[in-house]
Design a protein around this motif. Sequence first.
Motif, mmCIF file in Angstrom:
data_model
loop_
_atom_site.group_PDB
_atom_site.id
_atom_site.type_symbol
_atom_site.label_atom_id
_atom_site.label_comp_id
_atom_site.label_asym_id
_atom_site.label_seq_id
_atom_site.Cartn_x
_atom_site.Cartn_y
_atom_site.Cartn_z
ATOM 1 N N MET A 61 34.308 -22.738 -51.773
ATOM 2 C CA MET A 61 33.070 -22.950 -52.691
ATOM 3 C C MET A 61 32.161 -24.036 -51.921
ATOM 4 O O MET A 61 30.894 -24.302 -52.124
ATOM 5 N N ASP A 62 32.900 -25.250 -51.363
ATOM 6 C CA ASP A 62 32.077 -26.072 -50.917
ATOM 7 C C ASP A 62 31.379 -25.864 -49.774
ATOM 8 O O ASP A 62 30.176 -26.228 -49.584
ATOM 9 N N TYR A 63 31.597 -24.694 -48.849
ATOM 10 C CA TYR A 63 30.889 -24.371 -47.740
ATOM 11 C C TYR A 63 29.738 -23.631 -48.450
ATOM 12 O O TYR A 63 28.593 -23.913 -47.835
ATOM 13 N N VAL A 64 29.809 -22.915 -49.534
ATOM 14 C CA VAL A 64 28.546 -22.187 -50.154
ATOM 15 C C VAL A 64 27.563 -23.126 -50.754
ATOM 16 O O VAL A 64 26.579 -23.019 -50.534
ATOM 17 N N LEU A 65 28.108 -24.244 -51.186
ATOM 18 C CA LEU A 65 27.189 -25.150 -51.829
ATOM 19 C C LEU A 65 26.528 -25.983 -50.743
ATOM 20 O O LEU A 65 25.314 -26.580 -50.811
ATOM 21 N N SER A 66 27.281 -26.070 -49.485
ATOM 22 C CA SER A 66 26.564 -26.921 -48.301
ATOM 23 C C SER A 66 25.402 -26.005 -47.737
ATOM 24 O O SER A 66 24.370 -26.490 -47.124
ATOM 25 N N ARG A 100 20.590 -16.268 -40.714
ATOM 26 C CA ARG A 100 20.937 -15.946 -39.153
ATOM 27 C C ARG A 100 21.223 -16.981 -38.430
ATOM 28 O O ARG A 100 22.315 -16.941 -37.624
ATOM 29 N N SER A 101 20.441 -18.289 -38.409
ATOM 30 C CA SER A 101 20.888 -19.291 -37.635
ATOM 31 C C SER A 101 22.159 -19.856 -38.134
ATOM 32 O O SER A 101 22.995 -20.221 -37.095
ATOM 33 N N ILE A 102 22.522 -19.959 -39.533
ATOM 34 C CA ILE A 102 23.961 -20.495 -39.717
ATOM 35 C C ILE A 102 24.912 -19.446 -39.450
ATOM 36 O O ILE A 102 26.038 -19.938 -39.036
ATOM 37 N N THR A 106 30.364 -16.844 -39.520
ATOM 38 C CA THR A 106 30.715 -16.186 -40.673
ATOM 39 C C THR A 106 29.728 -15.379 -41.455
ATOM 40 O O THR A 106 28.450 -15.858 -41.129
ATOM 41 N N THR A 107 29.690 -14.579 -42.193
ATOM 42 C CA THR A 107 28.655 -13.738 -42.778
ATOM 43 C C THR A 107 28.261 -14.278 -44.093
ATOM 44 O O THR A 107 27.503 -13.577 -44.768
ATOM 45 N N THR A 108 28.965 -15.224 -44.543
ATOM 46 C CA THR A 108 28.619 -15.780 -45.909
ATOM 47 C C THR A 108 27.167 -16.001 -45.998
ATOM 48 O O THR A 108 26.758 -15.773 -47.090
ATOM 49 N N PRO A 109 26.623 -16.594 -44.964
ATOM 50 C CA PRO A 109 25.353 -16.889 -45.167
ATOM 51 C C PRO A 109 24.324 -15.890 -45.732
ATOM 52 O O PRO A 109 23.226 -15.888 -46.434
ATOM 53 N N PHE A 110 24.532 -14.682 -45.163
ATOM 54 C CA PHE A 110 23.905 -13.487 -45.545
ATOM 55 C C PHE A 110 24.022 -12.904 -46.907
ATOM 56 O O PHE A 110 22.989 -12.644 -47.434
ATOM 57 N N LEU A 111 25.387 -13.207 -47.301
ATOM 58 C CA LEU A 111 25.506 -12.995 -48.776
ATOM 59 C C LEU A 111 24.868 -13.937 -49.564
ATOM 60 O O LEU A 111 24.200 -13.509 -50.596
ATOM 61 N N VAL A 112 24.674 -15.090 -49.176
ATOM 62 C CA VAL A 112 23.894 -16.218 -49.799
ATOM 63 C C VAL A 112 22.461 -15.677 -50.080
ATOM 64 O O VAL A 112 21.704 -16.016 -51.287
ATOM 65 N N ALA A 113 21.877 -15.372 -48.890
ATOM 66 C CA ALA A 113 20.640 -15.186 -48.895
ATOM 67 C C ALA A 113 20.317 -13.774 -49.395
ATOM 68 O O ALA A 113 19.226 -13.727 -50.215
ATOM 69 N N ALA A 114 21.235 -12.777 -49.568
ATOM 70 C CA ALA A 114 21.090 -11.592 -50.481
ATOM 71 C C ALA A 114 20.787 -12.121 -51.889
ATOM 72 O O ALA A 114 20.174 -11.431 -52.679
ATOM 73 N N LEU A 115 21.660 -12.984 -52.331
ATOM 74 C CA LEU A 115 21.747 -13.472 -53.671
ATOM 75 C C LEU A 115 20.156 -14.076 -54.078
ATOM 76 O O LEU A 115 19.628 -14.005 -55.278
#
Length: 217
Positions: free
Chosen positions: A1-6, A175-177, A183-192
């Motif tokens: 969760m902390d990573y997502v917030l960052s 994509r840069s992150i 990790t593909t988590t940034p793509f999920l956050v971008a989709a959100l």
Amino acid sequence: MDYVLSLLPPMVDGARVTLTLFAITLALSVPLGLVLALLRISAWKPVSTLVNGYIWLMRGTPLMLQMLFIYFALPFVPYVGIRLPDFPAAVVAFALNYAAYFAEIFRAGIQSVERGQYEASKTLGLNYFQTMRRIVLPQMIGRVLPPVSNETITLVKDTSLIYVLALNDILRTARSIVQRDFTTTPFLVAALFYLVMTLVLTWMFQRLEKRYARYDQ
């Protein structure tokens, strides 16, 4: 969760670029599209043919190609030689492209108004511009809202194409992150982010459609 917030601060910065391009494109392409629609149905054949050719060109070639042409090729066009920075080049490409799509939507909406209403307006002594402003365009707005809604939502997603000009929108930031953190988590956050933006637009257009549906009853 902390990573997502960052991830949120850089994503928000990317969202600002995305929303700025979206807002400017909409502000330019809608009025330009309306003007093109009126010229497209003009009785003056040379103007109508020229506008029809422009619409065919813009709708028949990819938006990314148009954007790359304006940014890379336009400076080398004889007697033009205009060199635009990356963001203005994207704005010009998006505005010209979407104006063509909005023009066809508005043209269909204008031509859907019954011919008898034009004749009635002449009987009342209204000229062409008064007829358009007071009778035709108010009816057109309610009829074109669904396709305009679709194009507007598509515009939000198409803004991701500006990554080819190295602009830090949501997608390029994600994509840069991803390349940095593996990790593909940034793509999920971008989709959100995209889903939230399209959800807000969908809600706004649904409200507008209900409002105009009441007036048609």
